[in-house]
Design an enzyme around this catalytic site. Structure first.
Site, short mmCIF file in Angstrom:
data_model
loop_
_atom_site.label_atom_id
_atom_site.label_comp_id
_atom_site.label_asym_id
_atom_site.label_seq_id
_atom_site.Cartn_x
_atom_site.Cartn_y
_atom_site.Cartn_z
N ALA C 90 0.86 -1.18 0.00
CA ALA C 90 0.00 0.00 0.00
C ALA C 90 0.90 1.23 0.00
O ALA C 90 0.90 2.02 0.93
CB ALA C 90 -0.93 0.00 1.20
N GLY C 92 0.70 3.65 -2.15
CA GLY C 92 -0.14 4.84 -2.34
C GLY C 92 0.50 5.85 -3.28
O GLY C 92 0.33 7.06 -3.14
N LEU C 93 1.27 5.31 -4.24
CA LEU C 93 1.77 6.14 -5.35
C LEU C 93 2.68 7.29 -4.94
O LEU C 93 2.67 8.35 -5.57
CB LEU C 93 0.58 6.66 -6.18
CG LEU C 93 -0.20 5.56 -6.91
CD1 LEU C 93 -1.46 6.12 -7.53
CD2 LEU C 93 0.67 4.91 -7.98
N ASN C 146 -2.76 4.58 -15.18
CA ASN C 146 -3.07 3.71 -14.05
C ASN C 146 -4.41 4.11 -13.45
O ASN C 146 -4.48 5.03 -12.63
CB ASN C 146 -1.95 3.80 -13.01
CG ASN C 146 -2.25 3.01 -11.75
OD1 ASN C 146 -3.25 2.30 -11.69
ND2 ASN C 146 -1.39 3.13 -10.76
N CYS C 149 -5.09 1.54 -9.26
CA CYS C 149 -4.36 1.42 -8.00
C CYS C 149 -5.35 1.28 -6.85
O CYS C 149 -6.21 2.14 -6.66
CB CYS C 149 -3.47 2.63 -7.76
SG CYS C 149 -2.60 2.50 -6.19
N ILE C 210 -2.73 -7.41 -15.05
CA ILE C 210 -3.56 -6.77 -14.05
C ILE C 210 -2.72 -5.90 -13.12
O ILE C 210 -1.52 -6.11 -12.98
CB ILE C 210 -4.32 -7.82 -13.18
CG1 ILE C 210 -3.33 -8.76 -12.47
CG2 ILE C 210 -5.29 -8.61 -14.03
CD1 ILE C 210 -3.95 -9.70 -11.45
N THR C 212 -2.84 -4.79 -8.94
CA THR C 212 -2.92 -5.70 -7.79
C THR C 212 -4.36 -6.01 -7.37
O THR C 212 -5.28 -5.24 -7.62
CB THR C 212 -2.18 -5.09 -6.60
OG1 THR C 212 -2.69 -3.78 -6.38
CG2 THR C 212 -0.69 -5.01 -6.86
N GLY C 236 2.65 -10.76 -7.06
CA GLY C 236 3.58 -11.88 -6.94
C GLY C 236 2.97 -13.15 -7.49
O GLY C 236 1.81 -13.16 -7.95
N GLY C 263 1.35 -9.96 -13.87
CA GLY C 263 0.84 -10.61 -12.67
C GLY C 263 1.56 -11.91 -12.38
O GLY C 263 1.30 -12.93 -13.02
C1 FMN Z 1 5.42 -2.08 -4.55
C2 FMN Z 1 4.53 -1.97 -5.75
C3 FMN Z 1 4.23 -0.72 -6.29
C4 FMN Z 1 3.41 -0.59 -7.40
N1 FMN Z 1 3.17 0.63 -7.93
C5 FMN Z 1 2.43 0.74 -9.08
C6 FMN Z 1 2.25 2.00 -9.73
O1 FMN Z 1 2.78 3.03 -9.32
N2 FMN Z 1 1.47 2.04 -10.83
C7 FMN Z 1 0.88 0.92 -11.35
O2 FMN Z 1 0.19 1.01 -12.36
N3 FMN Z 1 1.06 -0.28 -10.78
C8 FMN Z 1 1.83 -0.39 -9.66
N4 FMN Z 1 2.02 -1.64 -9.10
C9 FMN Z 1 1.40 -2.82 -9.71
C10 FMN Z 1 2.38 -3.58 -10.60
O3 FMN Z 1 2.82 -2.78 -11.66
C11 FMN Z 1 1.73 -4.85 -11.15
O4 FMN Z 1 0.62 -4.50 -11.92
C12 FMN Z 1 1.30 -5.81 -10.08
O5 FMN Z 1 2.23 -5.81 -9.02
C13 FMN Z 1 1.13 -7.24 -10.59
O6 FMN Z 1 2.32 -7.74 -11.12
P1 FMN Z 1 3.38 -8.65 -10.30
O7 FMN Z 1 2.57 -9.79 -9.73
O8 FMN Z 1 4.38 -9.09 -11.30
O9 FMN Z 1 3.94 -7.79 -9.22
C14 FMN Z 1 2.86 -1.76 -7.98
C15 FMN Z 1 3.17 -3.02 -7.45
C16 FMN Z 1 4.00 -3.13 -6.36
C17 FMN Z 1 4.32 -4.51 -5.83
#
Ligand code: FMN
Ligand code: FAD
Ligand code: FAD
Ligand code: FMN
Ligand code: FES
Ligand code: FES
EC number: 1.3.-.-
Lengths: 273, 323, 323, 273
Positions: C90, C92-93, C146, C149, C210, C212, C236, C263
């Site tokens: 979390a 929060g950008l 995005n 979020c 996707i 999260t 993850g 994802g």
């Molecule tokens: C710590 C963290 C920060 C993230 N920040 C953003 C973000 O700023 N903008 C966004 O579109 N997605 C963000 N995501 C989502 C990831 O880009 C991705 O869509 C999501 O984690 C699923 O992929 P993964 O399972 O490979 O992590 C974030 C994910 C994580 C874990």
């Protein structure tokens, strides 16, 4: 891992009157029979004492990301030792193949039903590829009886990895893809199988292998009036009959491979000539 | 991994689930007493299979496989695939039908002394109504209405994602039965609290959540989905944080309705997280498939954990929740 | 017996990601050439951190952290918790704002030769519009909007779960920029295909999915959520089957739009499943947090896997998809 | 894991001019210092050569269900050996505590910034509980220099598990909860710390421990005009600055513990008397 080779779970369960749940056992040998084909032995007095041919054992990965069971037919039993033979096809089997004597592994079993071999007969064990392990065990158990005959009829892609094991128990014919398949062999043996035998035993086919092969075997057998039992495979969720994931279509509807099977007759499967 | 030897494993103490046990921390869910706050989850328990592994009557409750008005064949195989830390299934509610259930599994379970939740499936409102009518004066202790199965084309999730359709169904069922009625929710929605509210306001006595998340696997050898139905429902440890957040959000929205938390529970600790999120009780699903005695082990582990949490234990005993 | 083959298996060959590599299987996403079909996922890549670990310009694309019109502080800590096979975050950008990005990370990345996707965040339509306007004639190769979020109260997921709000936003942004515009979708919806269609029809050039899944963890020592924001977003390996099904469903609904699959990808095999599900390319997120070179390793593993799949490789090279 | 004690990843990375990514190393010793407190040593020439005090190392579980890193401050370095000291608080630390010499473990590091100890000073290492490990390492490194003095001031709950290690390097005072806490000790040492020293060195406090303790230390120090650096903790996603998960609130906004820190001054944290 020299002393406690038998998980306390098994003792606790059986003492309380239950079937042993998932429990840890000791791996005692891992050998490669041919490239990517592994003979895997573990010590488990309970499974060793109870397993019947076509029954299987669930092996579990040490990696909890790989949650589901990997089912394998029992291939041989020697005292407290249970042997499986499997092909390395994915991550789970690759992990098991890397194990060494002394490692621990979780197992559940024996699971499923077995071939029906009550009546004296000439059991013809028709196996293809990685379908042969349960038939080796059928051969082992049948060879201990005085009232039946048994012949192994195995088809391989190339390496005849199981002949050395099964031929210790029964007369063995085998073939590889360069020559043909088990149907080629069965055709050659037709007279022998359908003709009157000195011992008066009638043929019964027990088969395990790839589905198209088993279907061909079933049609070959039913055409000749030979009873045919087939041990089926399906992806499993539990292996003990609770999740209904492992179905195969039968003339009586969808049945569970793990607990209604894995053995079905050609008639049940609707594979009749 | 690899390095896990017998020695390592033996060091991790394991509960003996076969030992007779006096439950110290029971609870009451929608008026029904549970021996402990841990039940089995629907579709992962069948008496004929599980009774060989442990004394199933010792569970807080036994939730049985979804039953439909007539026997259902379900989907063709393969019906399952593995995924990281979990599994995907598309059984499609194969079951022998409510009539068989009423003469077979239910009486046997009651005979053994189990608290029974009967999970109800349907392809239409009429289906659900027919099953509920047949169960209305059965020995079942509670009914769980499955409006959240992702693996059937009609009924199931199509009802559980639409508050209007859901209200209509639950109101109708409410008129048929006075048995404690649990509505089982799907996480595959934009706003689970809105669906929960619709269920509560139309007469649900309790909610259970979550059912499976829509997911799939593809075989990279063929490029095709592993499961014949292509997509299925994901369950197991991997869904745990999602399930926990669903319970949390529904509890925040609805402070009073009893909630049964489901999803990825494979230990007393995970069950406890659900109770702290506001659940009254939990159900154990996929964990039982890979370790048949898991539901009992979870119940025993939770019983121990509650010893050191008297405030929570007291609330549960009184049918209340942590938040 | 037990000879060479077994030994080979034991060694688990690992790719040397530091070795110079000639990419054999590039692709084109919405007209933009990628050296290979593997990008980094937003929020898991920061140039200042990742450049020390590998040659980031070798990635198919670098998708940077969401940028907002002004610097954002994000949520208070703790911002992360572990979950089975994954993590909850979390953040929060939190980001230093678009102006800083334009003079710092973007020019550096372009200077290094990277293909850059700029992830755009906003609390309101005006926010998004302001950022997109500033990026409209920047060196960014693609923009990723995005709207998914789960960790901000306004904007983010509240737009991405509502097709009407989403259409309004994307239509507005479309008028501001002619840059290839990707809309990043959330899985936390009842019908992702409907949201995808809204995005496509309002002018999105591509979709990425996707983001999260909403999830949480509770600390059983305190009974309270671990993350200060209480719920967060799960990512993850645990989300992999859910993400794959989302891509599958969107591809079934929209045969033509470019899709970036995201994802749980932590291997070439998992990337390949996304391509077979109908994705044009993928992004690697959480895997990079626990293994900084993971995105590069995935790209190299996929390059090898595509050698034996010439039909798929040819489609990708032509900017087409498997299905 | 007897021969290849040094992952090829490190050699490949450094040869190509990069910081080594996650790589496998050999565990060389695991000792229990007190109930639930473990001293854990592994062989890693790279980390041993580069780690500075307050820097940390991410350890990774063998269980992929436990994906996230476990960060631990470097506690001592001896040749190619890196030592950590940690408390068993959850599943990850329990797993590491069960490891044995010869086991392999994945690590990433050294990570984060370090204490600023450029200028000659009397460094007062104020540690509480499991905050002491990085201060032991600070003591080790400071003791190698001729231009500073250093005193360890450690507070424990009960067992004084680290005194034996840190007192090899510097003068050590410690206290446990039955007597008080580090503030009790600092109060006792006030004259000694604030008075003029024969060597003319001015005190600088380096502190690590539970947040309430560090806050109290910061207030104590700033009230007396003593510069104070504090090594902070936060739950981490990556540990190398890419995910922005590990924030702490500072007067300049939210900062990353892993890469902006872990060391912050009392002023940065706004912990000024
Ligand atoms: C710590 C963290 C920060 C993230 N920040 C953003 C973000 O700023 N903008 C966004 O579109 N997605 C963000 N995501 C989502 C990831 O880009 C991705 O869509 C999501 O984690 C699923 O992929 P993964 O399972 O490979 O992590 C974030 C994910 C994580 C874990
Ligand atoms: C009753 C029964 C008996 C079997 N006996 C043998 C045997 O004696 N020798 C042998 O080599 N193989 C046998 N199999 C097949 C064996 O179970 C699979 O090859 C094995 O599970 C693959 O595991 P993996 O992790 O390597 O593959 P992965 O593809 O990585 O496994 C992923 C998941 O798919 C399942 N799966 C993959 N392929 C199959 C398959 N063909 N059948 C069932 N599940 C599968 C796995 O169990 C696991 O849950 C048997 C299968 C069944 C159902
Ligand atoms: C920079 C830094 C240096 C540290 N140095 C030391 C040290 O020298 N000795 C020591 O005993 N501990 C130290 N810690 C705390 C240590 O990281 C945690 O105790 C450890 O991660 C707990 O892991 P677990 O798997 O046993 O706990 P679990 O609760 O099972 O872990 C679950 C997740 O939460 C994280 N987590 C849990 N507690 C903490 C915590 N207090 N801080 C950060 N993450 C946490 C874990 O890393 C993991 O990701 C340090 C933390 C940081 C941030
Ligand atoms: C094989 C299988 C079959 C299931 N069948 C049903 C069912 O019939 N009715 C139902 O409401 N839920 C069914 N479920 C969902 C579970 O009851 C449970 O909600 C879900 O699996 C999440 O819990 P878990 O992670 O503990 O498995 C089934 C789940 C699985 C794995
Ligand atoms: S695998 Fe579960 S019923 Fe057969
Ligand atoms: S833990 Fe990822 S930025 Fe600090």
């Amino acid at each position: 891992m020299s002393t406690a080779t038998f998980s306390p779970t098994v003792a606790q369960a059986t003492a309380a009157g239950y079937f042993p749940g998932r429990h840890a056992v000791e791996v005692t040998a891992v050998e490669e029979l041919a490239p990517g084909i592994v003979r895997f032995t573990f010590r488990d007095p309970y499974i060793a004492a109870h397993a019947r041919p076509a029954q299987f054992v669930n092996l579990f990965s040490h990696d909890p990301m790989r949650m589901l069971p990997r089912p394998f037919g029992v291939s041989e039993v020697d005292g407290e030792l249970v042997t499986l033979i499997f092909a390395v096809v994915g991550e789970g089997t690759a992990e098991f193949a890397r194990m060494r004597a002394g490692d621990a592994i979780d197992v559940l079993g024996p699971l499923g039903g077995s071939f029906t071999t009550k009546e004296p007969a000439h059991y013809v064990l028709v196996g293809g590829g990685l379908g042969v392990p349960p038939l080796i065990y059928a051969a082992q158990r049948l060879s201990e009886r005085g009232d039946c005959a048994a012949t192994a009829v195995f088809g391989y892609r190339d390496a005849r990895f199981a002949d050395g094991f099964v031929s210790r128990y029964v007369d063995t014919r085998s073939i590889d893809e360069s020559e043909g398949n088990v149907i080629t062999l069965l055709d050659r043996m037709e007279g022998e199988l359908t003709g009157e035998r000195a011992d008066g035993l009638r043929p019964v086919i027990l088969s395990c292998g790839p589905t198209p092969m088993m279907k061909a075997v079933a049609l070959w057998a039913t055409k000749r009036g030979i009873p045919c039992q087939l041990s089926m495979e399906q992806r499993m969720g539990c292996g003990y009959g609770t999740c209904v994931a492992c179905v195969v279509d039968t003339v009586d509807g969808r049945k569970k491979v793990c607990s209604d099977g894995p053995v079905f007759t050609a008639q049940q499967l609707g594979w009749e000539a | 991994m690899g390095g896990l030897t017998m020695e390592t494993m033996q060091r991790e103490p394991r509960i003996n689930v076969y030992e007779p046990h006096e439950w110290r921390h029971g609870t009451v869910v929608a008026g029904v007493p549970w021996k402990n706050p841990v039940g089995t989850a629907s579709g992962t328990f069948q008496l004929a299979a599980c009774r060989w592994f442990y004394d199933v009557a010792q569970m807080g409750a036994i939730c049985t496989k979804g039953v439909s008005p007539v026997p259902w064949e379900g989907n063709p195989g393969p019906r399952t695939a593995e995924c990281p830390g979990g599994m995907v299934n598309a059984v499609g509610l194969q079951n022998p039908g409510v009539d068989h259930y009423l003469v077979d599994e239910l009486p046997k379970l009651k005979q053994m002394g189990a608290t029974v939740i009967t999970n109800v499936a349907g392809h239409s409102d009429d289906d659900y109504a027919e099953v509920v009518a047949k169960l209305a004066d059965s020995a079942a202790d509670m009914l769980e209405i499955n409006v959240s199965c992702p693996n059937v084309t009609h009924g199931g999730m199509s009802v559980g994602t639409d508050p209007v359709a859901l209200s209509r169904l639950i109101e109708r069922l409410r008129r048929i039965t006075s048995k404690p009625m649990i509505v089982k929710l799907t996480p595959n929605v934009t706003d689970i609290a809105a669906i929960a509210r619709a269920a509560a306001e139309s007469g649900a006595d309790a909610l259970s959540l979550i059912n499976t998340l829509v997911g799939m696997r593809i075989d990279i050898r063929t490029g095709e989905p592993i499961i014949a139905n292509r997509t299925g429902g994901v369950s197991g440890p991997c869904v745990f944080p999602v399930a926990l957040a669903c319970v949390w959000r529904v509890r925040q929205a609805l402070p009073d309705i009893p909630i049964i938390g489901i999803g990825g529970i494979d230990s007393g600790q995970k069950a406890l997280e659900f109770l702290y999120a506001g659940a009254n009780a939990v159900e154990v699903g996929a964990a039982a498939l890979v370790d048949p005695t898991a539901p009992m082990r979870v119940a025993r582990e939770l019983d121990d954990l509650l010893d050191s949490r008297p405030e929570l234990a007291a609330k549960l005993a009184a049918g209340q929740t942590w938040r």
